[in-house]
Design a protein around this motif. Structure first.
Motif, short mmCIF file in Angstrom:
data_model
loop_
_atom_site.label_atom_id
_atom_site.label_comp_id
_atom_site.label_asym_id
_atom_site.label_seq_id
_atom_site.Cartn_x
_atom_site.Cartn_y
_atom_site.Cartn_z
N LEU A 74 0.82 -1.21 0.00
CA LEU A 74 0.00 0.00 0.00
C LEU A 74 0.86 1.26 0.00
O LEU A 74 0.52 2.26 -0.66
CB LEU A 74 -0.92 0.00 1.22
N ALA A 75 1.97 1.24 0.72
CA ALA A 75 2.77 2.46 0.89
C ALA A 75 3.93 2.55 -0.09
O ALA A 75 4.62 3.58 -0.12
CB ALA A 75 3.31 2.52 2.32
N ALA A 76 4.17 1.52 -0.89
CA ALA A 76 5.38 1.46 -1.73
C ALA A 76 5.55 2.72 -2.57
O ALA A 76 4.69 3.07 -3.37
CB ALA A 76 5.33 0.23 -2.63
N SER A 77 6.70 3.39 -2.39
CA SER A 77 6.96 4.63 -3.12
C SER A 77 8.46 4.85 -3.28
O SER A 77 8.93 5.98 -3.21
CB SER A 77 6.33 5.82 -2.37
N ARG B 263 8.97 -6.26 -4.16
CA ARG B 263 9.31 -6.36 -5.58
C ARG B 263 8.15 -5.95 -6.47
O ARG B 263 8.33 -5.18 -7.42
CB ARG B 263 9.74 -7.80 -5.89
N PHE B 264 6.95 -6.45 -6.18
CA PHE B 264 5.83 -6.28 -7.10
C PHE B 264 4.68 -5.44 -6.54
O PHE B 264 3.72 -5.18 -7.25
CB PHE B 264 5.28 -7.65 -7.52
N GLY B 265 4.75 -5.04 -5.28
CA GLY B 265 3.70 -4.21 -4.71
C GLY B 265 2.36 -4.91 -4.71
O GLY B 265 2.25 -6.10 -4.39
N GLN C 299 13.55 -1.82 -10.20
CA GLN C 299 12.53 -2.82 -10.53
C GLN C 299 11.72 -3.25 -9.30
O GLN C 299 10.84 -4.11 -9.40
CB GLN C 299 13.14 -4.06 -11.20
N PHE C 300 11.99 -2.64 -8.16
CA PHE C 300 11.19 -2.86 -6.95
C PHE C 300 10.14 -1.75 -6.84
O PHE C 300 10.39 -0.61 -7.24
CB PHE C 300 12.07 -2.84 -5.70
N GLN C 301 9.00 -2.09 -6.27
CA GLN C 301 8.03 -1.06 -5.88
C GLN C 301 8.50 -0.37 -4.59
O GLN C 301 8.36 0.83 -4.43
CB GLN C 301 6.64 -1.67 -5.68
N CYS C 302 9.05 -1.17 -3.68
CA CYS C 302 9.61 -0.66 -2.43
C CYS C 302 11.05 -1.14 -2.34
O CYS C 302 11.31 -2.27 -1.89
CB CYS C 302 8.80 -1.15 -1.23
N ALA C 303 11.99 -0.29 -2.75
CA ALA C 303 13.42 -0.62 -2.62
C ALA C 303 13.98 -0.19 -1.27
O ALA C 303 15.07 -0.62 -0.90
CB ALA C 303 14.20 0.05 -3.75
N ARG C 304 13.26 0.65 -0.56
CA ARG C 304 13.74 1.18 0.72
C ARG C 304 14.12 0.08 1.69
O ARG C 304 15.15 0.14 2.37
CB ARG C 304 12.67 2.08 1.35
N LEU C 305 13.30 -0.97 1.78
CA LEU C 305 13.55 -2.02 2.76
C LEU C 305 14.81 -2.82 2.45
O LEU C 305 15.33 -3.52 3.32
CB LEU C 305 12.34 -2.94 2.89
N ASN C 306 15.31 -2.73 1.22
CA ASN C 306 16.58 -3.39 0.90
C ASN C 306 17.74 -2.75 1.67
O ASN C 306 18.79 -3.38 1.85
CB ASN C 306 16.86 -3.33 -0.59
N SER C 307 17.56 -1.50 2.11
CA SER C 307 18.59 -0.83 2.89
C SER C 307 18.51 -1.19 4.37
O SER C 307 19.45 -0.94 5.12
CB SER C 307 18.47 0.69 2.74
N ARG D 122 -3.31 -7.70 -3.86
CA ARG D 122 -4.43 -6.79 -4.12
C ARG D 122 -5.75 -7.43 -3.68
O ARG D 122 -6.58 -6.80 -3.00
CB ARG D 122 -4.48 -6.45 -5.61
N ALA D 123 -5.96 -8.69 -4.05
CA ALA D 123 -7.20 -9.39 -3.68
C ALA D 123 -7.27 -9.62 -2.18
O ALA D 123 -8.35 -9.54 -1.57
CB ALA D 123 -7.30 -10.71 -4.44
N GLU D 124 -6.13 -9.91 -1.55
CA GLU D 124 -6.11 -10.12 -0.10
C GLU D 124 -6.54 -8.86 0.65
O GLU D 124 -7.26 -8.92 1.64
CB GLU D 124 -4.71 -10.54 0.36
#
Length: 375
Positions: free
Chosen positions: A163-166, A288-290, A176-184, A307-309
């Motif tokens: 939901l928050a991926a930015s 990776r895919f949001g 290629q990640f929706q949320c690359a921040r968590l990789n740090s 999304r469905a969940e």
């Protein structure tokens, strides 16, 4: 020594947003946090505007909020106060989980004792930690309930990330990640998930053992995705990127609040340490895919789209949302998940149109201050 678990009103929320401070030339991070804090020091508002890690970051924090509307209103006041100070200093502020093109090696400690300690301990790893997240505190009725809620929420971590991926761009590159921040966050030795204990007495014993190693001095030394905050009587969910708009941040907080009440009141989850066997994989899929990622339910073995969940969860928590005054926030979630663009998708769309990450960051500043996101 671990603080006693404080008394708090169950299911109240507090929201913290780490915000980028950028120049208005190329929209790279700039060293202006101290000046901004001096400008807002005498202003009157609920919550707080505080320093965070480096001079290119500011944290906005609400007070204790009962519902979506209160959280949104406090965040709007905090945002507007910061924007006015930034305008006076001719700097910009914006959301987003990463600055798209800042160089990590340019980052320096803000000079506070803890920042200096962490810089000395982690070196370049701490410099690369110039990332921007949303944290949500949820009030818990007691310490044992806090740990039960912490582990129950682990199944919903992919929802919160998606939901928050930015943060698709890092160091000028599309990751290629929706949320690359968590990789740090992952490389830190005390990151990941909290130990699987559901009684506070057992958690106290764990903390005493860790404290005895000299590796930790407080719970802040753990970079867990969700961690207890005994001084506030809360648990703190820490996996979200800072959204591009404070209204969206408040809606995500309302979703977390409603899920928390559903989990503790209805008790739909049968906790097991085996949940964490697929935790990292599910977390990766969300990063990776949001919203388009797929996650595995550790209890049923069912694999389904995030999304469905989320849409199914919105149905399950609807009654709790009404009790909490979260319905408007959850309707914002529903519309975006069903028809709208995620923040990461929008950032990529703007880049495709303009072929400039500097223009992307400029528009992030406009969106942050209240401009409508173009479709």
């Amino acid at each position: 020594m671990l603080q006693p678990f404080a008394s708090s009103d169950p299911f109240t929320i507090g929201v913290e947003l780490e915000v980028q401070v950028v120049n208005t030339h190329d929209y790279n991070l700039t060293k202006a946090a101290t000046e901004l804090l001096n400008r807002v020091r005498e202003r009157d508002f609920a919550g707080a505007i505080k320093p965070e890690t480096t001079e290119g970051m500011i944290e906005l924090a609400t007070g204790v909020c009962e519902n979506f509307d209160q959280a949104r209103n406090q965040l709007l006041v905090l945002r507007d106060t910061l924007v006015r100070a930034a305008d006076f200093l001719n700097v910009g502020v914006c959301g987003g989980g990463t600055n798209s093109f800042q160089n990590w090696y340019d980052q320096r400690s803000d000079g506070r004792e803890r920042s200096e300690y962490l810089m000395g301990l982690y070196g370049a790893l701490y410099q690369q930690f110039t990332i921007f997240g949303q944290h949500v505190h949820v009030g818990c009725p007691d310490a044992d309930s806090a740990l039960v809620l912490l582990h129950s929420l682990s199944r919903y971590v992919p929802h919160f990330i998606a939901l928050a991926a930015s943060s698709p761009y890092v160091q000028g590159t599309d990751t290629q990640f929706q949320c690359a921040r968590l990789n740090s966050v992952a490389p830190f030795p005390l990151s990941g998930q909290a130990p699987f204990v559901t009684r506070w007495s057992e958690f106290e014993q764990y903390f005493e053992r860790m404290e005895g190693t000299g590796l930790v001095h407080s719970l802040k030394d753990f970079y867990w995705d969700i961690r207890p905050s005994p001084g506030y009587g809360t648990i703190e969910i820490r996996v979200m990127d800072t959204p591009l708009r404070v209204e969206w941040a408040a809606a995500i907080a309302a979703y977390i609040q409603s899920v928390a009440r559903y989990l503790l009141v209805d008790e739909p989850v049968h906790l097991s340490e085996r949940d964490y066997e697929v935790y990292r994989a599910n977390r990766f899929m969300a990063c990776r895919f949001g919203l388009d990622g797929n996650c595995l339910n550790p209890e049923t073995g069912h694999r389904g789209p995030i999304r469905a969940e989320i849409l199914a969860t919105l149905e399950a928590i609807a009654g709790h949302a009404r009790i909490l005054g979260a319905e408007e926030g959850l309707e914002i979630i529903r519309r975006t998940v069903t028809d709208g663009l995620s923040d990461a998708m929008w950032l990529r769309r703007i880049y495709r149109v303009h072929d400039s990450l500097h223009e992307v960051a400029r528009q992030q500043c406009q969106i942050w201050r209240g401009a409508q996101i173009p479709e």
